[in-house]
Design a protein around this motif. Structure first.
Motif, PDB file in Angstrom:
ATOM      1  N   VAL A   3      -6.493  -3.304   8.841  1.00 52.58           N
ATOM      2  CA  VAL A   3      -6.159  -3.870  10.025  1.00 52.58           C
ATOM      3  C   VAL A   3      -5.411  -5.519   9.535  1.00 52.58           C
ATOM      4  O   VAL A   3      -4.458  -5.790  10.127  1.00 52.58           O
ATOM      5  CB  VAL A   3      -7.484  -4.180  10.697  1.00 52.58           C
ATOM      6  CG1 VAL A   3      -7.052  -5.325  12.035  1.00 52.58           C
ATOM      7  CG2 VAL A   3      -7.890  -3.044  11.428  1.00 52.58           C
ATOM      8  N   ALA A   4      -6.080  -6.186   8.704  1.00 52.19           N
ATOM      9  CA  ALA A   4      -5.501  -7.345   8.127  1.00 52.19           C
ATOM     10  C   ALA A   4      -4.074  -6.873   7.559  1.00 52.19           C
ATOM     11  O   ALA A   4      -3.295  -8.135   7.926  1.00 52.19           O
ATOM     12  CB  ALA A   4      -6.573  -7.851   7.191  1.00 52.19           C
ATOM     13  N   GLY A  44      -5.252   4.251   8.660  1.00 58.97           N
ATOM     14  CA  GLY A  44      -4.568   3.024   8.744  1.00 58.97           C
ATOM     15  C   GLY A  44      -3.126   3.289   7.607  1.00 58.97           C
ATOM     16  O   GLY A  44      -2.064   2.389   8.396  1.00 58.97           O
ATOM     17  N   GLU A  45      -3.208   3.934   6.590  1.00 57.53           N
ATOM     18  CA  GLU A  45      -2.135   4.007   6.016  1.00 57.53           C
ATOM     19  C   GLU A  45      -1.070   4.727   6.382  1.00 57.53           C
ATOM     20  O   GLU A  45       0.223   4.510   6.629  1.00 57.53           O
ATOM     21  CB  GLU A  45      -2.438   4.964   4.451  1.00 57.53           C
ATOM     22  CG  GLU A  45      -3.234   3.956   3.743  1.00 57.53           C
ATOM     23  CD  GLU A  45      -4.053   4.570   2.665  1.00 57.53           C
ATOM     24  OE1 GLU A  45      -4.868   4.302   1.809  1.00 57.53           O
ATOM     25  OE2 GLU A  45      -3.972   6.198   2.626  1.00 57.53           O
ATOM     26  N   GLN A  46      -1.403   5.985   7.429  1.00 58.00           N
ATOM     27  CA  GLN A  46      -0.348   6.668   8.337  1.00 58.00           C
ATOM     28  C   GLN A  46       0.420   5.604   9.355  1.00 58.00           C
ATOM     29  O   GLN A  46       1.314   5.817   9.660  1.00 58.00           O
ATOM     30  CB  GLN A  46      -1.105   7.674   8.952  1.00 58.00           C
ATOM     31  CG  GLN A  46      -1.695   8.849   7.851  1.00 58.00           C
ATOM     32  CD  GLN A  46      -2.033  10.042   8.776  1.00 58.00           C
ATOM     33  OE1 GLN A  46      -2.059  10.059   9.961  1.00 58.00           O
ATOM     34  NE2 GLN A  46      -2.564  11.131   8.225  1.00 58.00           N
ATOM     35  N   GLY A  56      -8.721   1.536  15.376  1.00 56.35           N
ATOM     36  CA  GLY A  56      -9.123   2.778  14.881  1.00 56.35           C
ATOM     37  C   GLY A  56      -8.877   2.775  13.383  1.00 56.35           C
ATOM     38  O   GLY A  56      -8.816   3.841  12.721  1.00 56.35           O
ATOM     39  N   ILE A  57      -8.606   1.770  12.587  1.00 59.88           N
ATOM     40  CA  ILE A  57      -8.176   1.806  11.223  1.00 59.88           C
ATOM     41  C   ILE A  57      -9.322   0.636  10.524  1.00 59.88           C
ATOM     42  O   ILE A  57      -9.650  -0.123  11.021  1.00 59.88           O
ATOM     43  CB  ILE A  57      -6.750   1.729  10.859  1.00 59.88           C
ATOM     44  CG1 ILE A  57      -6.208   0.010  11.562  1.00 59.88           C
ATOM     45  CG2 ILE A  57      -5.704   2.472  11.807  1.00 59.88           C
ATOM     46  CD1 ILE A  57      -4.765  -0.317  10.942  1.00 59.88           C
ATOM     47  N   GLN A  69       1.081  -1.152  -0.002  1.00 56.79           N
ATOM     48  CA  GLN A  69      -0.114   0.009  -0.069  1.00 56.79           C
ATOM     49  C   GLN A  69       0.741   1.413  -0.015  1.00 56.79           C
ATOM     50  O   GLN A  69       0.725   2.155  -0.766  1.00 56.79           O
ATOM     51  CB  GLN A  69      -0.643   0.044   1.342  1.00 56.79           C
ATOM     52  CG  GLN A  69      -1.886  -1.000   1.389  1.00 56.79           C
ATOM     53  CD  GLN A  69      -1.457  -2.239   1.883  1.00 56.79           C
ATOM     54  OE1 GLN A  69      -0.170  -2.701   2.170  1.00 56.79           O
ATOM     55  NE2 GLN A  69      -2.354  -3.251   2.360  1.00 56.79           N
ATOM     56  N   LEU A  70       2.014   1.098   0.787  1.00 56.19           N
ATOM     57  CA  LEU A  70       2.817   2.447   0.867  1.00 56.19           C
ATOM     58  C   LEU A  70       3.643   2.514  -0.575  1.00 56.19           C
ATOM     59  O   LEU A  70       4.027   3.645  -1.009  1.00 56.19           O
ATOM     60  CB  LEU A  70       3.884   2.169   2.133  1.00 56.19           C
ATOM     61  CG  LEU A  70       3.357   2.343   3.412  1.00 56.19           C
ATOM     62  CD1 LEU A  70       4.326   2.110   4.355  1.00 56.19           C
ATOM     63  CD2 LEU A  70       2.158   3.527   3.323  1.00 56.19           C
ATOM     64  N   LYS A  71       3.969   1.644  -1.135  1.00 55.36           N
ATOM     65  CA  LYS A  71       4.827   1.698  -2.169  1.00 55.36           C
ATOM     66  C   LYS A  71       4.098   2.296  -3.283  1.00 55.36           C
ATOM     67  O   LYS A  71       4.603   2.843  -4.119  1.00 55.36           O
ATOM     68  CB  LYS A  71       5.266   0.131  -2.746  1.00 55.36           C
ATOM     69  CG  LYS A  71       6.453  -0.049  -3.578  1.00 55.36           C
ATOM     70  CD  LYS A  71       6.728  -1.543  -3.580  1.00 55.36           C
ATOM     71  CE  LYS A  71       8.120  -1.548  -4.274  1.00 55.36           C
ATOM     72  NZ  LYS A  71       8.428  -3.053  -4.543  1.00 55.36           N
ATOM     73  N   ALA A  72       2.598   2.065  -3.353  1.00 57.42           N
ATOM     74  CA  ALA A  72       1.853   2.731  -4.246  1.00 57.42           C
ATOM     75  C   ALA A  72       1.579   4.079  -4.120  1.00 57.42           C
ATOM     76  O   ALA A  72       1.103   4.747  -4.990  1.00 57.42           O
ATOM     77  CB  ALA A  72       0.522   1.830  -4.329  1.00 57.42           C
TER      78      ALA A  72
END
Ligand code: ATP
Length: 218
Positions: free
Chosen positions: A173-174, A141-143, A167-168, A126-129
């Protein structure tokens, strides 16, 4: 690896931790549960040297570190991810990761910052994108993933995580749980405070804090 004996902590006159004992072995995943206000954050903060006034013995890889600064503890391999993430929200994902290598890197690491960055980003597709996106434009969640990835850039030997899955969005979460379990399998030890039982079921040990006192559950 980490051995805590008789740790007490106070906010002014109010005692928040009472004679806490705790052991995290090499490569272990240990979870601390407890209600709001039980003292989980205070405990993690005391271990990394940013907590309130404390007394007791904190031994890390055989050395008593209770007198060490937070910076020295980080350099010795204690990596912390706070509940409020503490990102540089105006900076991009990539900049947040690189800034961590400027601040401090645990001594003795084998890989270059570039290699480490690639390895960490492979844990978080997710971060790579979104490498060039400012942190302010990411979901909670990304943060949270970025905060974890940033701490990993320093090459910690023990990760202390305060409510990493709180809280994400469920899908994140998974992803977060899977990334943490993968790190655990790679031998990174973890001490995790959580209320939501996401990592507890995979932990070697689950501890319960109630009103600043520690009990062993499993
Ligand atoms: P939460 O999940 O709500 O963060 P916690 O288990 O992490 O809860 P702590 O935040 O460590 O609990 O709080 C433990 C106790 O210390 C509580 O009674 C809380 O009110 C108190 N406390 C925490 N931070 C401070 C502070 N900065 N000043 C004074 N008291 C504090």
């Amino acid at each position: 690896m980490l051995n805590v004996e008789g740790l007490n902590a106070w906010y002014g006159q109010a005692q928040a931790l009472f004679d806490v004992n705790l052991l995290v072995g090499e490569g272990e995943l240990v979870v601390i549960q407890g209600l709001n206000g039980a003292g989980k954050s205070t405990l993690l903060q005391s271990l990394i040297g940013i907590g309130p006034r404390a007394q007791g013995r904190i031994e890390w890889q055989g050395a008593p570190i209770q007198g060490w600064s937070a910076h020295r503890r980080a350099r010795a391999g204690l990596g912390f991810v706070a509940e409020d993430r503490r990102l540089f929200t105006g900076l991009s994902v990539k900049e947040n990761l690189w800034i961590a290598t400027q601040a401090h890197t645990v001594s003795g690491g084998q890989d270059t910052p570039n290699q480490r960055c690639d390895r960490i980003l492979s844990l978080f597709p997710q971060l790579k994108a979104m490498l060039h996106r400012p942190a302010s434009q990411m979901s909670g969640g990304e943060q949270q993933m970025l905060a974890l990835a940033r701490t990993l850039m320093t090459g910690p030997r023990l990760l202390l995580l305060d409510e990493p899955c709180e809280g994400i969005a469920p899908v994140l979460v998974a992803a977060m749980r899977d990334a943490l379990l993968k790190l655990a399998r790679q031998g990174v030890a973890m001490l995790v405070a959580e209320q939501n039982n996401i990592l507890a079921q995979h932990a070697q040990r689950v501890l319960l804090l109630t009103s600043g006192r520690m009990h062993q559950v499993t």
